[in-house]
Scaffold this active site. Structure first.
Site, short mmCIF file in Angstrom:
data_model
loop_
_atom_site.label_atom_id
_atom_site.label_comp_id
_atom_site.label_asym_id
_atom_site.label_seq_id
_atom_site.Cartn_x
_atom_site.Cartn_y
_atom_site.Cartn_z
N HIS A 16 0.81 -1.23 0.00
CA HIS A 16 0.00 0.00 0.00
C HIS A 16 0.84 1.28 0.00
O HIS A 16 0.30 2.37 0.21
CB HIS A 16 -0.99 0.01 1.18
N ARG B 204 -3.34 17.80 2.00
CA ARG B 204 -1.97 18.30 2.03
C ARG B 204 -1.39 18.19 0.62
O ARG B 204 -2.04 17.67 -0.28
CB ARG B 204 -1.12 17.46 2.98
#
Length: 521
Positions: free
Chosen positions: A254, A311
């Site tokens: 991941h 972000r």
């Protein structure tokens, strides 16, 4: 080459931004800190670095206009201590804080504390971070505005019994995910009922350790989807735009390893639909500044909202290269009150960009982290090559932080040419002193499936063993053979009984002594 979008001049924007702040503290380290320092410099803003004990000699500390020590080497005692960072900003006279990515960048409480201290947070409003910070609340918000989400729960699970009920309703396999998660932490694939309880307990423990929150939810597990994300950018005057997609399917556990823009799987029509979905989700959260909506894309062209990263992303450079928009500068300009001057039609991708994350890891040994000092660094150059790095020759690479030491990014008119250019750039990149992932990336560039774009988020896990065990490229073998021959010749010519290195450690090698003897004859 990448085109330049129409925008006001940097000088004029810098003058306007300076009315809000003229000095920025960067609450981060490594390559992203250097990236922000350079953006500040081009805008005429002064930069303040922060550093831990381990980073006292780090490159970002040397490059910033000022630097403030904030604590011991572990991030929990330095880069994650919000009060110290805010105090450092006040003491240095910085009026804004840019959090970069990781660390405190997606912590609602930190963004709120920055504002409460009378400083500017270079990022989204705290309420937007809170709305998107929990994956369950983000999914619910996406559903409320019609953004497609995968089958799953919209609130955290109460217990294992509820998890079993939900899993049976959706059908196995299912995916357990931490509500506050990211980076693959607190995530488990469950393929049958007997695995569920132990997987849930394990995921909860990992989530609690990583995020201080063990809330979990369940999604239907989609086999072999692509991971495609949409970059959004919004100002405080109501403009919200998307800058197209990034393909992030090459992942290990991941964790993204290679990213590109655009995606070979995305048509202009699908890009427009995914972009509209991302904009709707961002606007519902009251989003301002740069952010990313992440989606799964299945083989039928259906896409499902995963989460929103509030972000700047590690992989933002590929979007910059295909759109001509400096995202980090625009983060600062938006925080300074600027309006976005772009139109959506100005932002269609042009050409192709690929990014390889260069990490201090040994792929041949299970990607074991490598620490040490960078003794020598040769960076690639030439048309379409960009290096966003956090180290230089002499830099120390520790085990305290993420192993990424830099990002190698290339741009070319087509994907095939971008792969060729990346391959050439990787061959030029030389890092001595620590193990790196360079050769692994070379093997991916040479892989026929990757070259055809036949990838998904499980592709690397299926191909990893063959990639790691593959024979080195012919160029590598040839260079190693030449180096071995030169060393053998050097040792053959050295005086008998004397090593090829100086026996006294004074730098007086056999080569130097032979040269003096020849001069005396």
């Amino acid at each position: 080459m990448p085109r330049k979008s129409k925008a006001p001049s940097g000088r004029r924007l810098a003058q306007k931004a300076a009315t809000a702040f003229d000095k920025v503290l960067i609450a981060n380290r490594g390559e992203i800190a250097l990236r922000i320092i350079r953006a500040c410099r081009e805008l005429g803003l002064r930069s303040v670095a922060v550093y831990s004990d381990a980073d006292a000699r780090a490159l970002h500390v040397r490059e910033a206009d000022e630097a403030v020590h904030i604590g011991a080497s572990p991030s929990a005692e330095s880069y994650l201590v919000g009060d110290r960072i805010i105090d450092a900003a006040k003491r240095s006279g910085a009026r804004a804080i840019h959090p970069g990515y990781g660390f405190l960048s997606e912590r609602e409480w930190f963004a709120r504390a920055v504002g409460d201290a009378g400083l500017v947070f270079v990022g989204p409003p705290p309420d937007a971070i809170a709305a998107m910070g929990s994956k369950t609340s983000a999914r619910a918000l996406a559903v409320s505005v019609g953004t497609p989400v995968g089958p799953g729960t919209l609130k955290p699970l109460d217990d294992a019994a509820e998890a079993r009920t939900v899993a049976e309703r959706f059908g196995y396999p299912v995916l357990l995910k931490a509500a506050a998660g990211g980076g693959g932490k607190g995530m488990r694939v469950v393929r049958e009922s007997g695995e569920l309880v132990s997987a849930l307990e394990s995921a909860r423990r990992e989530a609690r350790n990583a995020f201080g929150d063990d809330a979990m939810y369940v999604e239907k597990y989609i086999e072999r989807p692509r991971h495609v994300e949409i970059q959004v950018l919004g100002d405080s005057h109501g403009t919200m735009l998307h800058l197209g997609e990034r393909e992030c399917s090459v992942q290990r556990r991941h964790q993204k390893m290679i990213e590109e823009a655009p995606s070979i799987a995305i048509t202009p029509e699908l890009r427009a639909r995914m972009g509209a979905a991302a904009i709707a989700a961002a606007q519902a959260a009251g989003y301002v500044n740069a952010g990313t909506c992440e989606f799964l894309l299945d083989s039928n062209g259906d896409f499902y909202f995963l989460e929103m990263n509030t972000r700047i992303q590690v992989e933002h450079p590929v979007t910059e290269l295909v759109t001509g928009v400096d995202l980090v500068q625009w983060q600062l300009r938006i925080a300074g009150g600027e309006r976005l001057p772009f139109r959506q039609e100005d932002l269609a991708p042009r050409g192709w960009a690929i990014e390889c994350r260069i990490t201090s890891e040994d792929p041949s040994n299970g990607f074991l982290p490598s620490a040490g000092s960078v003794g020598y660094l040769q960076l690639p150059s030439g048309p379409g090559i960009r290096w966003d790095g956090g180290v230089a020759a002499g830099s120390d690479v520790s085990l305290f932080y993420d192993p990424m030491i830099g990002k190698l990014i290339v741009w070319a008119p087509t994907r095939d040419l971008a792969i060729q250019r990346m391959r050439r750039a990787l061959l030029e990149l030389t890092v001595v002193g620590v193990d790196t992932s360079r050769d692994f990336h070379l093997r991916v560039m040479d892989d026929p499936e990757f070259q055809r774009g036949h990838i998904d988020i499980q592709w690397l896990e299926r191909r990893l063993a063959s990639l790691v065990d593959a024979a080195p490229p012919p160029e590598t073998i040839r260079i190693a053979a030449i180096a071995a021959a030169l060393l053998a010749e050097r040792d053959r010519l050295a005086p008998r009984g004397v090593s090829s290195a100086s026996p006294n450690g004074d730098g007086d090698t056999p080569w130097a002594r032979l040269a003096r003897l020849d001069a005396l004859r």
